[in-house]
Design a protein around this motif. Structure first.
Motif, mmCIF file in Angstrom:
data_model
loop_
_atom_site.group_PDB
_atom_site.id
_atom_site.type_symbol
_atom_site.label_atom_id
_atom_site.label_comp_id
_atom_site.label_asym_id
_atom_site.label_seq_id
_atom_site.Cartn_x
_atom_site.Cartn_y
_atom_site.Cartn_z
ATOM 1 N N GLY A 1 12.714 8.633 -3.704
ATOM 2 C CA GLY A 1 12.145 8.352 -2.395
ATOM 3 C C GLY A 1 11.404 7.039 -2.393
ATOM 4 N N GLY A 2 10.913 6.652 -1.244
ATOM 5 C CA GLY A 2 10.240 5.361 -1.104
ATOM 6 C C GLY A 2 8.936 5.266 -1.852
ATOM 7 N N LEU B 1 15.289 5.985 4.534
ATOM 8 C CA LEU B 1 14.848 4.663 4.092
ATOM 9 C C LEU B 1 15.789 3.571 4.585
ATOM 10 C CD1 LEU B 1 14.088 5.556 0.348
ATOM 11 C CD2 LEU B 1 12.437 5.434 2.228
ATOM 12 N N ILE B 2 15.224 2.401 4.752
ATOM 13 C CA ILE B 2 15.990 1.192 5.059
ATOM 14 C C ILE B 2 15.856 0.269 3.859
ATOM 15 C CG2 ILE B 2 16.168 -0.814 6.576
ATOM 16 C CD1 ILE B 2 14.850 0.923 8.761
ATOM 17 N N PHE B 3 16.950 -0.354 3.435
ATOM 18 C CA PHE B 3 16.869 -1.173 2.225
ATOM 19 C C PHE B 3 17.737 -2.415 2.339
ATOM 20 C CE2 PHE B 3 20.749 1.131 1.595
ATOM 21 C CZ PHE B 3 21.551 0.317 0.806
ATOM 22 N N SER B 4 17.372 -3.402 1.537
ATOM 23 C CA SER B 4 18.191 -4.601 1.386
ATOM 24 C C SER B 4 18.094 -5.075 -0.055
ATOM 25 C CB SER B 4 17.726 -5.708 2.333
ATOM 26 O OG SER B 4 18.499 -6.885 2.134
ATOM 27 N N ALA C 1 12.217 4.340 7.344
ATOM 28 C CA ALA C 1 12.978 4.252 8.586
ATOM 29 C C ALA C 1 12.189 4.809 9.764
ATOM 30 C CB ALA C 1 14.296 5.010 8.451
ATOM 31 N N ASP C 2 11.193 5.650 9.489
ATOM 32 C CA ASP C 2 10.406 6.252 10.560
ATOM 33 C C ASP C 2 9.260 5.366 11.029
ATOM 34 O OD1 ASP C 2 11.971 8.517 10.642
ATOM 35 O OD2 ASP C 2 10.765 9.571 9.145
ATOM 36 N N SER C 3 8.614 4.684 10.101
ATOM 37 C CA SER C 3 7.439 3.887 10.470
ATOM 38 C C SER C 3 7.655 2.385 10.348
ATOM 39 C CB SER C 3 6.255 4.275 9.583
ATOM 40 O OG SER C 3 6.484 3.859 8.246
ATOM 41 N N GLY C 4 8.649 1.974 9.589
ATOM 42 C CA GLY C 4 8.863 0.555 9.333
ATOM 43 C C GLY C 4 7.977 0.018 8.230
ATOM 44 N N LYS C 5 7.170 0.864 7.631
ATOM 45 C CA LYS C 5 6.255 0.434 6.580
ATOM 46 C C LYS C 5 7.020 -0.049 5.365
ATOM 47 C CE LYS C 5 2.368 2.086 3.770
ATOM 48 N NZ LYS C 5 1.507 3.254 3.460
ATOM 49 N N LEU C 6 6.606 -1.188 4.830
ATOM 50 C CA LEU C 6 7.224 -1.732 3.632
ATOM 51 C C LEU C 6 6.762 -0.917 2.430
ATOM 52 C CD1 LEU C 6 9.044 -4.066 2.614
ATOM 53 C CD2 LEU C 6 6.953 -5.413 2.307
ATOM 54 N N LEU C 7 7.693 -0.236 1.772
ATOM 55 C CA LEU C 7 7.366 0.664 0.670
ATOM 56 C C LEU C 7 7.543 0.017 -0.694
ATOM 57 C CD1 LEU C 7 9.148 3.862 2.044
ATOM 58 C CD2 LEU C 7 6.736 3.228 2.285
ATOM 59 N N TYR C 8 8.488 -0.893 -0.766
ATOM 60 C CA TYR C 8 8.744 -1.554 -2.048
ATOM 61 C C TYR C 8 9.353 -2.917 -1.770
ATOM 62 C CZ TYR C 8 10.422 -2.493 -6.772
ATOM 63 O OH TYR C 8 10.629 -3.063 -8.001
ATOM 64 N N GLU C 9 8.962 -3.915 -2.536
ATOM 65 C CA GLU C 9 9.606 -5.215 -2.409
ATOM 66 C C GLU C 9 9.568 -5.971 -3.733
ATOM 67 O OE1 GLU C 9 6.168 -8.382 -1.411
ATOM 68 O OE2 GLU C 9 8.264 -8.653 -0.880
ATOM 69 N N GLN C 10 10.603 -6.727 -3.949
ATOM 70 C CA GLN C 10 10.712 -7.608 -5.108
ATOM 71 C C GLN C 10 11.351 -8.891 -4.583
ATOM 72 O OE1 GLN C 10 10.044 -6.951 -8.425
ATOM 73 N NE2 GLN C 10 10.978 -8.738 -9.380
ATOM 74 N N ASN C 11 10.620 -9.971 -4.555
ATOM 75 C CA ASN C 11 11.124 -11.236 -3.993
ATOM 76 C C ASN C 11 11.578 -11.068 -2.542
ATOM 77 O OD1 ASN C 11 10.761 -12.661 -6.458
ATOM 78 N ND2 ASN C 11 12.749 -11.922 -7.205
ATOM 79 N N GLY C 12 10.910 -10.193 -1.829
ATOM 80 C CA GLY C 12 11.342 -9.872 -0.466
ATOM 81 C C GLY C 12 11.298 -11.028 0.506
ATOM 82 N N GLU D 1 0.837 -1.194 0.000
ATOM 83 C CA GLU D 1 0.000 0.000 0.000
ATOM 84 C C GLU D 1 0.874 1.246 0.000
ATOM 85 O OE1 GLU D 1 -3.337 2.212 2.780
ATOM 86 O OE2 GLU D 1 -2.644 0.210 3.281
ATOM 87 N N GLY D 2 0.672 2.119 -0.954
ATOM 88 C CA GLY D 2 1.423 3.360 -1.020
ATOM 89 C C GLY D 2 2.829 3.186 -1.525
ATOM 90 N N CYS D 3 3.154 2.037 -2.144
ATOM 91 C CA CYS D 3 4.525 1.834 -2.588
ATOM 92 C C CYS D 3 4.760 2.522 -3.916
ATOM 93 C CB CYS D 3 4.880 0.347 -2.631
ATOM 94 S SG CYS D 3 3.841 -0.633 -3.680
#
Length: 495
Positions: free
Chosen positions: A492-493, A462-465, A60-71, A28-30
């Motif tokens: 941005g995210g 943002l936090i990323f992997s 990084a502020d909310s921990g909300k997942l903003l984007y993922e690919q094979n996460g 949601e919102g990604c």
């Protein structure tokens, strides 16, 4: 500059509301379609074709997942595994913990002679240096000892006697990143490359002559067979020096050539039996300080009747984190695994230490049932984690009092100072990510990874992997990683 950013980051976390892992597919919102399309284009390019790429990006502020690919796909993390090890060590051992080495003696001192043995009891210090051994020698001299009639004995019993992790390739055991793990070991430098010697090769004054090779630190235990030849300037484009050690011993063979106008060439090589290596260097250090040793060097436990001479302590763990993460130090990683096992489970082994890491990772939002942990450094090709779990971990640890020292130990993109940039100092140069990405790199054959924190040009944190597996061209893959990161830096995210 980034230290101030850590403070801002940490203060901002105080206002975060809500915790907990975020389920796969929470999009949601990604990112906008434009971001998705650009990343899809990067993933479809030649360097990544045939590979598997996992991407996870959180606020990084909310921990909300903003984007993922094979996460939620299990992939090899390479040295991104060190993020788990570092977090677990800081959480269980504490940022202020210091590793203690004890020196003991048996017997009496008469007329400058110690009629007994000297024991060195290892406490898992990866930062032990020859300068520390010199301090010990000075203290023994101060106590009136000029001659030791007995032996030098190393006690490395704090950890078990398994020297290599389960999946370390046999070809890596002579390399500095594959050094043996022991509770009693020695570093040749302040990068704390424990269990290794540095060989410095200098060309001879005349072509045709053997090069000169110096070992740091010097030791009577390590033997060197020198076949390196000096050749004329311009005779070859680059030096081709090879230094190797056969399994089970400390005889190194150096071969190849070095041009007459070449600067010194340095190679780091792991020694066999770190505890005896410490004793050998200590014996030479004693001799340099006017103390002779009549006995031999050997390993064994400190006797109950032994009298303490002194105790030396390492720098705090918070300081050791810098070379550990900045330079991706495998030996520190594995020593911390065994120390966690000893401290928390009463056994200094990989099995018990990895149990601790798994438990701590679970407390920080990772799913303990969705990971394969075989070591603490990530050198194993059997380690498996999920990108979404790594970003969950990196989000949760922001609330810990030790987080600033964890963050400050991460490599900084494009920072030229080696102690700041670490393994990212030559990456992201001339881009918007320079000085705005704080992340751990990872690389083993067929694998490239990058996980950490970034600040977008919009100011969004943002936090990323990014976990990339089954690829062929490491340099090209690095460029793809950077393109992905830059997409989020610039957009941005939310894209």
């Amino acid at each position: 500059m980034h230290k101030r950013w850590v403070v801002i980051w940490t203060m901002a976390f105080l206002f975060i509301q809500g915790t907990g892992p975020y389920a796969a597919g929470d999009r949601e919102g990604c990112g906008k379609k434009e971001t998705d399309a650009k990343i899809a284009g990067i993933l479809e390019a030649a360097p990544l074709k045939g590979g598997i790429v996992a991407i996870s990006v959180r606020s990084a502020d909310s921990g909300k997942l903003l984007y993922e690919q094979n996460g939620n796909t299990l992939l090899r993390p390479a040295s991104n595994m060190k993020l788990l090890t570092a977090a677990a060590a800081l959480e269980t051992l504490g940022k202020n913990t210091r590793f203690k080495t004890g020196v003991y003696r048996t017997g009496a001192i008469q007329n400058g002679t110690l009629y007994g043995d000297i024991y060195i009891q290892g406490g898992g210090d990866p930062a032990l240096l020859k300068s520390d051994l010199a301090d010990w020698a000075a203290e023994l001299k101060k106590q009136g000892i000029r001659r030791i009639q007995g032996d030098l004995v190393g006690d490395d019993s704090r950890y078990d006697d398994t020297r290599y992790s389960l999946d370390l390739p046999w070809s890596d055991e002579q390399e500095y990143y594959g050094a043996q793990i022991s509770a009693l070991t020695l570093s040749p430098n302040r990068d704390y490359d424990a269990g290794t010697a540095i060989f410095e090769v200098v060309p001879a004054k005349k072509p045709g002559m053997k090069a000169r090779i110096k070992m740091v630190p010097e030791s009577g235990m390590v033997k060197l067979v020198n076949h390196v030849r000096t050749v004329r300037d311009g005779e070859q484009q680059e030096d081709d020096i090879v230094i190797s050690r056969a399994h089970g011993g400390n005889t190194f063979t150096a071969s190849g050539t070095i041009t007459a106008d070449s600067a010194a060439v340095r190679q780091w090589k792991a020694v066999w039996d770190p505890a005896k290596w410490v004793l050998s260097v200590f014996k030479k250090t004693l001799e340099e300080n006017g103390i002779t040793v009549q006995g031999t060097i050997k390993t064994g436990r400190v006797k109950d009747a032994a009298v303490p001479v002194l105790f030396s302590q390492s720098p705090p763990l918070s300081s050791i984190m810098v070379p550990f993460l900045k330079f991706s130090n495998n030996t520190i990683a594995e020593m911390l695994v065994k120390e966690m096992g000893k401290t928390e489970k009463g056994e200094g082994s990989w099995e018990k230490g990895l149990e601790v890491i798994r438990s701590v990772a679970g407390n920080f939002g990772m799913d303990p049932d969705q990971m394969m942990l075989r070591d603490g450094s990530g050198i194993s090709h059997a380690d498996l984690v999920r990108a979404n779990d790594l970003t969950a971990l990196l989000y949760r640890i922001q609330e810990k009092d030790w987080f600033p020292c964890f963050f400050d130990a991460l490599p900084v993109a494009g920072a030229e100072n080696r102690l700041e940039g670490g393994t990212l100092r030559n990456r992201f140069k001339g881009t918007a990510a320079r000085g705005q990405v704080f992340a751990k790199t990872g690389s083993i054959t067929g694998v490239s990874t990058l996980s950490g924190y970034m600040q977008a040009t919009s100011g969004e944190k943002l936090i990323f992997s990014i976990l990339i597996n089954n690829v062929l061209d490491e340099e090209a893959v690095h460029q793809a990683e950077e393109q992905i990161v830059l997409q989020f830096i610039n957009q941005g995210g939310e894209g």
